[in-house]
Design an enzyme around this catalytic site. Structure first.
Site, PDB file in Angstrom:
ATOM      1  CE  LYS A 154      10.716 -35.644 -70.316  1.00 22.31           C
ATOM      2  NZ  LYS A 154      11.299 -36.389 -71.447  1.00 22.31           N
ATOM      3  CG  ASP A 197      13.184 -33.737 -73.412  1.00 23.90           C
ATOM      4  OD1 ASP A 197      14.241 -33.116 -73.607  1.00 23.90           O
ATOM      5  OD2 ASP A 197      13.118 -34.811 -72.781  1.00 23.90           O
ATOM      6  CE  LYS A 248      17.507 -34.499 -73.121  1.00 21.68           C
ATOM      7  NZ  LYS A 248      16.259 -35.287 -73.184  1.00 21.68           N
ATOM      8  CG  ASP A 250      22.126 -29.877 -87.027  1.00 24.43           C
ATOM      9  OD1 ASP A 250      23.055 -29.484 -87.764  1.00 24.43           O
ATOM     10  OD2 ASP A 250      21.355 -30.797 -87.334  1.00 24.43           O
ATOM     11  CB  THR A 288      21.686 -37.290 -65.139  1.00 24.73           C
ATOM     12  OG1 THR A 288      20.566 -37.746 -65.885  1.00 24.73           O
ATOM     13  CG2 THR A 288      21.417 -35.915 -64.596  1.00 24.73           C
ATOM     14  NE  ARG A 343      10.710 -44.827 -65.323  1.00 22.41           N
ATOM     15  CZ  ARG A 343      11.992 -45.162 -65.352  1.00 22.41           C
ATOM     16  NH1 ARG A 343      12.326 -46.413 -65.592  1.00 22.41           N
ATOM     17  NH2 ARG A 343      12.919 -44.256 -65.152  1.00 22.41           N
TER      18      ARG A 343
HETATM   19  O1  C5P Z   1       9.941 -42.166 -65.346  1.00 19.38           O
HETATM   20  P1  C5P Z   1      10.894 -41.101 -64.876  1.00 19.38           P
HETATM   21  O2  C5P Z   1      10.312 -40.194 -63.807  1.00 19.38           O
HETATM   22  O3  C5P Z   1      12.249 -41.648 -64.506  1.00 19.38           O
HETATM   23  O4  C5P Z   1      11.070 -40.187 -66.185  1.00 19.38           O
HETATM   24  C1  C5P Z   1      11.943 -39.106 -66.223  1.00 19.38           C
HETATM   25  C2  C5P Z   1      11.913 -38.466 -67.559  1.00 19.38           C
HETATM   26  O5  C5P Z   1      12.971 -37.507 -67.597  1.00 19.38           O
HETATM   27  C3  C5P Z   1      12.151 -39.412 -68.749  1.00 19.38           C
HETATM   28  O6  C5P Z   1      11.422 -38.897 -69.860  1.00 19.38           O
HETATM   29  C4  C5P Z   1      13.631 -39.314 -68.981  1.00 19.38           C
HETATM   30  O7  C5P Z   1      13.988 -39.552 -70.304  1.00 19.38           O
HETATM   31  C5  C5P Z   1      13.886 -37.842 -68.622  1.00 19.38           C
HETATM   32  N1  C5P Z   1      15.250 -37.539 -68.238  1.00 19.38           N
HETATM   33  C6  C5P Z   1      15.902 -38.148 -67.183  1.00 19.38           C
HETATM   34  N2  C5P Z   1      17.191 -37.796 -66.885  1.00 19.38           N
HETATM   35  C7  C5P Z   1      17.803 -36.858 -67.606  1.00 19.38           C
HETATM   36  C8  C5P Z   1      17.151 -36.231 -68.654  1.00 19.38           C
HETATM   37  C9  C5P Z   1      15.857 -36.594 -68.955  1.00 19.38           C
HETATM   38  O8  C5P Z   1      15.353 -38.989 -66.525  1.00 19.38           O
HETATM   39  N3  C5P Z   1      19.023 -36.501 -67.283  1.00 19.38           N
END
Ligand code: C5P
Length: 240
Positions: free
Chosen positions: A37, A64, A66, A69, A125, A216
């Site tokens: 991503k 990603d 998003k 516009d 979220t 992560r």
């Molecule tokens: O490190 P982690 O597993 O928390 O990363 C989740 C990824 O998904 C990040 O790039 C974060 O910005 C993205 N994301 C999220 N929640 C959302 C939309 C996107 O954690 N509602």
């Protein structure tokens, strides 16, 4: 489920800001995860080179960015994303039905079956009922998620990005073929970090997620490739 099918469900969030880091992770994880991503931070720092760097390692890309516009601008941006050869790209459903329809039909017309699958973000979220009230939306978050998912489907989008806790509601309204991509996933071996409403990979796949966005737990592991292996094993173990 085979190991290959389980790996294809995992999208690694490349939350880094340079080509050297892309090379490091894509080198370790190609063949271990299904997609990478590329989000706003990485695209703002590296531009299309970020996508090309992943592709040089044989990786597939979820762009990603998003978009939100006027319809013409979003459609043109989606066409450019399609020209980069990404597999998934997204926009905000709150941009409305006309914006989604214009983008989806432009991409279908030019790229047909070779197009990226287009996803809509429903309600982030990070947003709460209070966030929605602050911008004049007086409906509960879940009601808005379902309403926007239905609008996205009716507007020609291929799926949505949603919390794992919303998968069942979305499936009930949008059916089995509508893609659901979900972040907020934490394998049993990893720390929760700042994610709040989480599911394990097996739970999210069991609830009907097509793809899991995981950052992560893989990036911070001592051995990211081994972490990706463990996630695939968890998915397989949890599937009947
Ligand atoms: O490190 P982690 O597993 O928390 O990363 C989740 C990824 O998904 C990040 O790039 C974060 O910005 C993205 N994301 C999220 N929640 C959302 C939309 C996107 O954690 N509602």
């Amino acid at each position: 489920m085979t190991s290959d099918e389980a790996r294809k469900k995992v999208i690694f969030a490349l939350d880094v800001n340079g080509v050297a880091e892309i090379d490091r992770y894509a080198g370790m994880l190609s063949g271990k995860v299904g997609m990478f991503k590329v989000g706003k931070e990485l695209f703002t720092s590296c531009g299309p080179e970020a996508v090309k760097a992943v592709q040089r390692h044989g990786g597939q890309v979820f762009l990603d960015l998003k978009y939100h516009d006027i319809p013409n601008t979003v459609a043109k941006a989606m066409l450019e994303a399609s020209r980069l050869g990404v597999q998934l790209a997204n926009l905000h459903a709150l941009g409305g039905g006309e914006m989604m329809e214009t983008a989806a039909s432009a991409v279908r017309k030019e790229f047909g079956d070779q197009r990226p699958r287009l996803l809509a973000v429903t309600i982030l979220t990070s947003s709460t009922e209070e966030t929605l009230r602050g911008v004049g939306i007086e409906h509960p978050v879940q009601e808005m998620v379902v309403r926007l998912a239905k609008l996205a489907k009716d507007s020609g989008m291929d799926g949505v990005v949603a919390s794992p806790l919303e998968i069942e509601l979305i499936r009930a309204v949008c059916g089995p073929d509508f893609l659901v991509v979900t972040p907020g996933v934490r394998p049993s071996f990893a720390s929760v970090d700042d994610q709040k409403r989480i599911m394990t990979p097996a739970e999210a796949v069991g609830a009907g997620a097509d793809y899991l966005v995981i950052g992560r737990p893989i990036a911070k592991a001592d051995d990211p490739a081994a972490a990706a292996d463990l996630i695939a094993a968890e998915i397989i173990a949890g599937c009947p």
